[in-house]
Write a protein that holds these residues in place. Sequence first.
Motif, PDB file in Angstrom:
ATOM      1  N   LEU A 149      34.969 -47.723 -19.886  1.00  0.00           N
ATOM      2  CA  LEU A 149      34.161 -46.529 -20.099  1.00  0.00           C
ATOM      3  C   LEU A 149      34.993 -45.556 -20.923  1.00  0.00           C
ATOM      4  O   LEU A 149      36.121 -45.219 -20.545  1.00  0.00           O
ATOM      5  N   THR A 150      34.447 -45.129 -22.044  1.00  0.00           N
ATOM      6  CA  THR A 150      35.204 -44.339 -23.004  1.00  0.00           C
ATOM      7  C   THR A 150      34.426 -43.103 -23.431  1.00  0.00           C
ATOM      8  O   THR A 150      33.204 -43.035 -23.262  1.00  0.00           O
ATOM      9  N   ALA A 151      35.131 -42.145 -23.977  1.00  0.00           N
ATOM     10  CA  ALA A 151      34.481 -40.938 -24.471  1.00  0.00           C
ATOM     11  C   ALA A 151      33.515 -41.252 -25.603  1.00  0.00           C
ATOM     12  O   ALA A 151      32.444 -40.641 -25.711  1.00  0.00           O
ATOM     13  N   ASP A 152      33.873 -42.209 -26.448  1.00  0.00           N
ATOM     14  CA  ASP A 152      33.021 -42.548 -27.595  1.00  0.00           C
ATOM     15  C   ASP A 152      33.251 -44.004 -27.982  1.00  0.00           C
ATOM     16  O   ASP A 152      34.273 -44.338 -28.576  1.00  0.00           O
ATOM     17  N   ALA A 153      32.297 -44.861 -27.638  1.00  0.00           N
ATOM     18  CA  ALA A 153      32.432 -46.292 -27.913  1.00  0.00           C
ATOM     19  C   ALA A 153      32.351 -46.602 -29.404  1.00  0.00           C
ATOM     20  O   ALA A 153      32.795 -47.667 -29.839  1.00  0.00           O
ATOM     21  N   ARG A 154      31.800 -45.683 -30.184  1.00  0.00           N
ATOM     22  CA  ARG A 154      31.660 -45.939 -31.615  1.00  0.00           C
ATOM     23  C   ARG A 154      32.997 -45.933 -32.340  1.00  0.00           C
ATOM     24  O   ARG A 154      33.140 -46.549 -33.407  1.00  0.00           O
ATOM     25  N   THR A 155      33.983 -45.242 -31.771  1.00  0.00           N
ATOM     26  CA  THR A 155      35.261 -45.095 -32.468  1.00  0.00           C
ATOM     27  C   THR A 155      36.437 -45.722 -31.737  1.00  0.00           C
ATOM     28  O   THR A 155      37.557 -45.703 -32.245  1.00  0.00           O
ATOM     29  N   LEU A 156      36.202 -46.263 -30.551  1.00  0.00           N
ATOM     30  CA  LEU A 156      37.265 -46.975 -29.830  1.00  0.00           C
ATOM     31  C   LEU A 156      37.248 -48.429 -30.275  1.00  0.00           C
ATOM     32  O   LEU A 156      36.218 -49.100 -30.164  1.00  0.00           O
ATOM     33  N   ALA A 173      35.764 -55.576 -13.341  1.00  0.00           N
ATOM     34  CA  ALA A 173      36.634 -54.425 -13.072  1.00  0.00           C
ATOM     35  C   ALA A 173      36.365 -53.403 -14.162  1.00  0.00           C
ATOM     36  O   ALA A 173      35.884 -53.746 -15.254  1.00  0.00           O
ATOM     37  N   ILE A 174      36.674 -52.152 -13.874  1.00  0.00           N
ATOM     38  CA  ILE A 174      36.396 -51.067 -14.817  1.00  0.00           C
ATOM     39  C   ILE A 174      37.667 -50.256 -15.062  1.00  0.00           C
ATOM     40  O   ILE A 174      38.375 -49.906 -14.114  1.00  0.00           O
ATOM     41  N   VAL A 175      37.929 -49.960 -16.327  1.00  0.00           N
ATOM     42  CA  VAL A 175      39.014 -49.062 -16.706  1.00  0.00           C
ATOM     43  C   VAL A 175      38.392 -47.852 -17.405  1.00  0.00           C
ATOM     44  O   VAL A 175      37.612 -48.004 -18.347  1.00  0.00           O
ATOM     45  N   TYR A 178      40.072 -48.284 -12.459  1.00  0.00           N
ATOM     46  CA  TYR A 178      41.396 -47.804 -12.824  1.00  0.00           C
ATOM     47  C   TYR A 178      41.277 -46.718 -13.883  1.00  0.00           C
ATOM     48  O   TYR A 178      40.341 -46.708 -14.689  1.00  0.00           O
ATOM     49  N   ASP A 179      42.261 -45.805 -13.891  1.00  0.00           N
ATOM     50  CA  ASP A 179      42.247 -44.719 -14.866  1.00  0.00           C
ATOM     51  C   ASP A 179      43.670 -44.239 -15.100  1.00  0.00           C
ATOM     52  O   ASP A 179      44.632 -44.868 -14.631  1.00  0.00           O
ATOM     53  N   ILE A 180      43.829 -43.136 -15.788  1.00  0.00           N
ATOM     54  CA  ILE A 180      45.174 -42.661 -16.122  1.00  0.00           C
ATOM     55  C   ILE A 180      45.942 -42.230 -14.875  1.00  0.00           C
ATOM     56  O   ILE A 180      47.173 -42.340 -14.829  1.00  0.00           O
ATOM     57  N   THR A 181      45.239 -41.788 -13.820  1.00  0.00           N
ATOM     58  CA  THR A 181      45.955 -41.362 -12.613  1.00  0.00           C
ATOM     59  C   THR A 181      46.491 -42.565 -11.839  1.00  0.00           C
ATOM     60  O   THR A 181      47.568 -42.485 -11.249  1.00  0.00           O
ATOM     61  N   THR A 182      45.765 -43.679 -11.823  1.00  0.00           N
ATOM     62  CA  THR A 182      46.290 -44.863 -11.140  1.00  0.00           C
ATOM     63  C   THR A 182      47.495 -45.416 -11.892  1.00  0.00           C
ATOM     64  O   THR A 182      48.469 -45.869 -11.285  1.00  0.00           O
TER      65      THR A 182
END
Length: 228
Positions: free
Chosen positions: A117-124, A185-187, A209-213
């Motif tokens: 899950l990203t802020a903007d899938a068009r540019t990742l 799983a989700i990041v 998972y995320d930046i805090t994990t």
Amino acid sequence: MQQTLGILMLDTRFPRIPGDVGNEKSFPFPIRKKIVRGASTERVVHEHDPALLEPFCAAARELEREGVAAITTSCGFLAMFQRELAAAVRVPVFTSALLQVPQAAAMLPPGQAVGILTADARTLGDKQFAGVGISGLPLAVYGMEGTGFGQVFVGNTPELDRAAAERELVAVTRRMLAERPDVGAIVLECTNMPPYAHAVQQVSGLPVYDITTLARFVMDGLARTTFD
């Protein structure tokens, strides 16, 4: 004395609530923030501006001189600079939650993918994936473009409706799972998403998972204690 995590911050004005990488309450250890002036979300997320590399390296060196034990960033898109930033200092550098994708993928059975899950899938894409070594892994990338969440955190606006942001993230998660039932799983790429990680897990039933994990993993490794 606890070790301190240094955070290279984009130059933004949006709110940073508990759970967000820029909020001190998000971590069980001290943080030290360093704003990279001129590093807007537009330049990082949409333009992938290579001119930002040296300012980020310079800020990382400043944090190292100030005594931080490790360094992260406030935007997962900075995965594109992972190798260069790691080479610029002598402390561990983890630019993005995407560094957890290989581990998440390795724990899944054959045929399953890691949802991002990203802020903007068009540019990742390739620049970020190559930076953290995840090109070629089975991925399902879904973004927040066109939502109020995207407007706040990519558009850099100062007002946040937390409940609405959670509903939007849950809706995108549901869509991902409906379209990609192979996700195991989700990041959360976006460092502004951890406040909603619990809601994502509740609706998905998957590891999240995320930046805090990732930060806790790195910092735990730097401050081992005895088992007495």
